[in-house]
Design an enzyme around this catalytic site. Structure first.
Site, PDB file in Angstrom:
ATOM      1  N   HIS A  86      -2.614   8.369  -6.516  1.00 21.33           N
ATOM      2  CA  HIS A  86      -3.386   7.234  -5.995  1.00 21.33           C
ATOM      3  C   HIS A  86      -2.671   6.536  -4.838  1.00 21.33           C
ATOM      4  O   HIS A  86      -3.305   5.833  -4.059  1.00 21.33           O
ATOM      5  CB  HIS A  86      -3.797   6.263  -7.117  1.00 21.33           C
ATOM      6  CG  HIS A  86      -2.778   5.268  -7.546  1.00 21.33           C
ATOM      7  ND1 HIS A  86      -2.006   5.415  -8.677  1.00 21.33           N
ATOM      8  CD2 HIS A  86      -2.418   4.080  -7.021  1.00 21.33           C
ATOM      9  CE1 HIS A  86      -1.226   4.365  -8.815  1.00 21.33           C
ATOM     10  NE2 HIS A  86      -1.450   3.528  -7.828  1.00 21.33           N
ATOM     11  N   ASP A 222      -1.137  11.764 -12.187  1.00 20.60           N
ATOM     12  CA  ASP A 222      -1.148  10.915 -10.993  1.00 20.60           C
ATOM     13  C   ASP A 222       0.090  11.142 -10.111  1.00 20.60           C
ATOM     14  O   ASP A 222       0.980  10.301 -10.050  1.00 20.60           O
ATOM     15  CB  ASP A 222      -1.235   9.451 -11.449  1.00 20.60           C
ATOM     16  CG  ASP A 222      -1.677   8.534 -10.326  1.00 20.60           C
ATOM     17  OD1 ASP A 222      -1.664   8.964  -9.167  1.00 20.60           O
ATOM     18  OD2 ASP A 222      -2.026   7.374 -10.625  1.00 20.60           O
ATOM     19  N   SER A 656       3.808   1.367  -8.453  1.00 17.61           N
ATOM     20  CA  SER A 656       3.222   2.695  -8.567  1.00 17.61           C
ATOM     21  C   SER A 656       4.066   3.683  -7.781  1.00 17.61           C
ATOM     22  O   SER A 656       4.432   3.419  -6.643  1.00 17.61           O
ATOM     23  CB  SER A 656       1.808   2.697  -8.020  1.00 17.61           C
ATOM     24  OG  SER A 656       0.948   2.265  -9.016  1.00 17.61           O
TER      25      SER A 656
HETATM   26  N1  ASP Z   1      -1.406   0.628 -10.559  1.00 16.82           N
HETATM   27  C1  ASP Z   1      -0.421  -0.247  -9.967  1.00 16.82           C
HETATM   28  C2  ASP Z   1      -0.037   0.177  -8.572  1.00 16.82           C
HETATM   29  O1  ASP Z   1      -0.831   0.819  -7.912  1.00 16.82           O
HETATM   30  C3  ASP Z   1       0.750  -0.393 -10.853  1.00 16.82           C
HETATM   31  C4  ASP Z   1       0.556  -1.553 -11.745  1.00 16.82           C
HETATM   32  O2  ASP Z   1      -0.076  -2.527 -11.336  1.00 16.82           O
HETATM   33  O3  ASP Z   1       1.072  -1.514 -12.851  1.00 16.82           O
HETATM   34  O4  ASP Z   1       1.010  -0.174  -8.038  1.00 16.82           O
END
Ligand code: ASP
Length: 721
Positions: A86, A222, A656
């Site tokens: 992502h 991911d 992330s």
């Molecule tokens: N999904 C978040 C990010 O893209 C990580 C998180 O907020 O825990 O950094």
């Protein structure tokens, strides 16, 4: 004032020393002093110097800020890095076409010359950091007002920054910590030649889609792979075929040994922003006022995009990154509201503030120093609410993947503006070229039929939800003239507007003259864009900035008051997009009464979720075959391929892609998300339920090796069996 800050620094030191385990995002340079003992007690076998050092190669040399909003890490001496799928999503989407759809189908370079250049993508590595509080505050005195104080801070910071990087290719930044009570200098090295090496198909890299996002148990693969290139001297250089793979000072060895509950873990990355020490008024504003209203309009947008994406692979490609961008924040807000509710955070903060006020009032000197803070916050946040809401909803409706043709039409304001005075032909020609170039990028990801639906929904929403005095006059006029029937307006408008078709737009811009202003003015999409933009600029932004400025000015003293009041409480600085260490342990949790979630998931769970009818759960055949034949190679634990695991490391957005490291300093996972029940951890960390979700490195290697047949990449990694 100066004395006050020094006192605060002393308090910070004392309080960090009293730190409790697990919660917190710690400063690498201070690990030696305040954290390492506790980390070692929890099982960590290395030293603080192995994490951060300027004298020898260490972990910090392998960790980078990736693309500005994520973290990544080197996993080979040849510049190969891993981050989340992502995190590379937007770039992968940009590199994709319907014929070469890397987002949907994945991509694997089978040799270095197949790696794909990714213009616009850069990575940044921290070279060193330094506490410069004394230097930044040099000259700040008690009798200065906030503005004068900030001026001194800015001048000092600029000087420190300049002399820190003089004669080098590095950049420097000074960031405030503890709400402006402490300042650190950060020196960075950035690389711009970053190439795409590989990523699984979305059916693996984004498996579970929005449904599983922010949720445990999770089965998302991911990750994506990239390579940093440098010139022959191993220095950053613009893209060139002559560039060679960058040789990092350090790369992470990868452990295949796996994890069990209670094992030490550490996350090393770039958390973006948290709000641990804000007053209840802020949380009340966001939780009860702003976010519920934003969730409504975002839900409408997501539903429209999703429905369109399900009808056509091209629309899926065009809207996937935009939809994910909205949906990620939208879902987090929903989880955050629920979490804050469950934890009763506002009431607890209010109770805390009452005790704080009693303590302040109990001493005359304290009353003078801190007595004004909470009443001032209350007043300012009540003033801020509406401005904040108008700002957010206007942006949601007009500018941030709302009615996109309107957002795009705003760009014309710069060209039109040039005709207000004696036209500067050179400038006009530059702007025209820029507009035409931006059209290519915009229309590549644009579907007029989908945008029409978005337009109808958000225009109606905007009018229904914002009081008339907050609506742009142009909007009111247009709504009145179409009698509120935005569908009829869109039916008429979209087939002919300048902003809904690339050829129409380009022709219009290229032949733009003074006389074109009339035609521009006739296009309601342009008038809407201009109206919304002017409303924000003339009526909202100034006030919002003033109020935020005043709030910012209260923060340093409020932090000092809290620290003085709660001498034994654990204080760590809020995240501010600087490199941090979080540590804790592998740990499952009770999601609700009697429901315990184990700390890891496996390939078996992916097969259980398989549903070819649903895009996000359509498991690729090759993966099913590997599962059926149990062709797992060495990526196995108790007969299954592990996929993800959870731990209680304190993380947030920006973390992330961060390396998750075991007691030996080896890479065991890639952090990518948090579990639903603890998602409010940006404002209130809950040790019982706040969990970070990571991809197990063994799953990443399994996919590279067995699924993609790109096992040659493993030859450059250091793998610990
Ligand atoms: N999904 C978040 C990010 O893209 C990580 C998180 O907020 O825990 O950094």
């Amino acid at each position: 004032m100066k004395k006050l800050f020094l006192t605060t620094a002393l308090i910070i030191i004392t309080l960090i020393a009293a730190a409790a385990p697990d919660e917190g995002m710690w400063i690498p340079i201070l690990i030696e002093k305040y954290n390492i003992k506790l980390m070692q007690e929890k099982g960590f076998k290395l030293t603080a110097e192995d994490i951060y050092s300027v004298n020898k190669a260490c972990m910090k040399d392998a960790v980078m800020s990736f693309g500005g909003g994520c973290t990544g890490e080197f996993i080979s001496p040849e510049g190969l890095l891993i981050t989340n799928h992502h995190c590379g999503y937007g770039t992968i989407q940009r590199l994709s076409t319907l014929e070469k759809d890397y987002l949907t189908n994945g991509f694997w370079a089978m040799s270095r010359d197949q790696e794909i250049r990714a213009p616009g993508l850069s990575i940044t590595i921290l070279k060193r950091m330094e506490d410069v509080t004394g230097k930044v505050l040099n000259g700040v005195t008690d009798d200065m007002n906030a503005e004068a104080r900030q001026k001194v801070i800015n001048t000092n910071s600029e000087q420190i920054r300049r002399s820190a990087v003089e004669g080098t290719h590095y950049t420097a930044r000074i960031s405030p910590f503890f709400m402006g009570n402490q300042y650190f200098l950060m020196v960075y090295e950035s690389f711009n030649d970053v190439r795409f090496v590989g990523a699984p198909p979305s059916a693996i890299g984004k498996f579970g889609g929005e449904t599983d996002n922010w949720v445990w148990p999770r089965h998302t693969g991911d990750f994506s792979l990239w390579r940093v290139y440098a010139n022959k001297e191993n220095k950053p250089a613009a893209y060139s075929a002559e560039n060679v793979p960058y040789k990092p000072l350090y790369h992470f060895p990868i452990s295949l040994k796996g994890v069990k509950e209670g094992d030490f873990t550490m996350v090393f990355g770039y958390p973006g922003s948290t709000s641990q020490y804000v007053p209840s008024y802020y949380i009340d504003m966001m939780k009860n006022y702003i976010n519920p209203k934003r969730i409504e309009i975002q839900t409408e947008k997501i539903d429209i995009m999703e429905a369109a994406m399900n009808t056509d692979p091209l629309i899926r490609l065009q809207y996937s990154a935009k939809k994910s961008g909205i949906a990620n924040g939208w879902k987090k807000s929903i989880g955050e509201i629920q979490g804050l509710e469950r934890m009763n955070t506002i009431a607890k903060k209010q109770e805390y503030e009452k005790r704080l006020t009693d303590w302040i009032n109990a001493d005359a000197a304290r009353k003078v120093k801190y007595g004004h803070l909470l009443p001032a916050y209350e007043k300012l946040y009540s003033q801020m609410k509406d401005y904040q809401l108008v700002n957010s909803l206007t942006s949601d409706a007009f500018f941030s993947s709302g009615a996109e043709a309107v957002g795009f039409a705003r760009n014309m304001m710069s060209l039109a503006g040039l005709y207000e005075k004696e036209p500067d032909q050179a400038r006009i020609s530059v702007i025209k070229t820029e507009l035409v170039a931006s059209a290519a990028g915009f229309f590549k990801n644009y579907n007029a039929a989908t945008d029409k639906k978005l337009f109808v929904a958000v225009m109606k929403h905007y009018g229904d939800k914002l009081a008339p005095e907050w609506q742009a006059p142009e909007y009111i006029a247009i709504r009145n003239s179409c009698k509120g029937d935005f569908q009829a307006l869109a039916d008429k408008l979209y087939p002919v507007s300048i902003f809904t078709d690339e050829a129409r737009f380009t022709t219009f811009v290229n032949s733009f003259t003074l006389g074109s202003l009339k035609k521009l003015e006739k296009d309601p999409l342009y008038r809407l864009a201009r109206g919304a933009s002017n409303l924000i600029n003339d009526k909202v932004r100034g006030e919002l900035n003033r109020i935020s400025g005043e709030i910012q000015n209260l923060h340093p003293l409020y932090m000092t008051a809290q620290m003085e009041f709660e001498k034994d409480r654990v204080f760590y600085p809020d995240a501010n997009s600087t490199l941090r260490v979080a540590y804790g342990e592998i740990s499952g949790y009770y999601s609700k009464d009697a429901v315990y979630f184990r700390h890891y998931t496996t390939l078996k769970g992916i097969i259980e979720k398989d549903n070819p009818e649903i895009f996000d759960y359509d498991v690729p055949d090759k993966l099913k075959q590997l599962y059926a034949s149990k062709d797992y190679g060495r990526y196995v634990q108790d007969g299954e391929v592990p996929v993800c695991f959870i731990a209680n490391n304190h993380t947030t957005g920006g973390n992330s892609g961060s390396p998750v490291i075991n007691a030996d300093g080896h890479l065991i996972g890639i952090n990518f998300d948090r579990a639903w029940e603890g998602v409010a951890s940006d404002m209130a960390f809950n040790p019982e339920q706040s969990r970070n979700i990571s991809l197990d490195m063994r799953y990443a290697l399994f996919i590279i090796d067995k699924f993609a047949g790109a096992g040659y990449l493993l030859n450059e990694m250091t793998i610990i069996e």
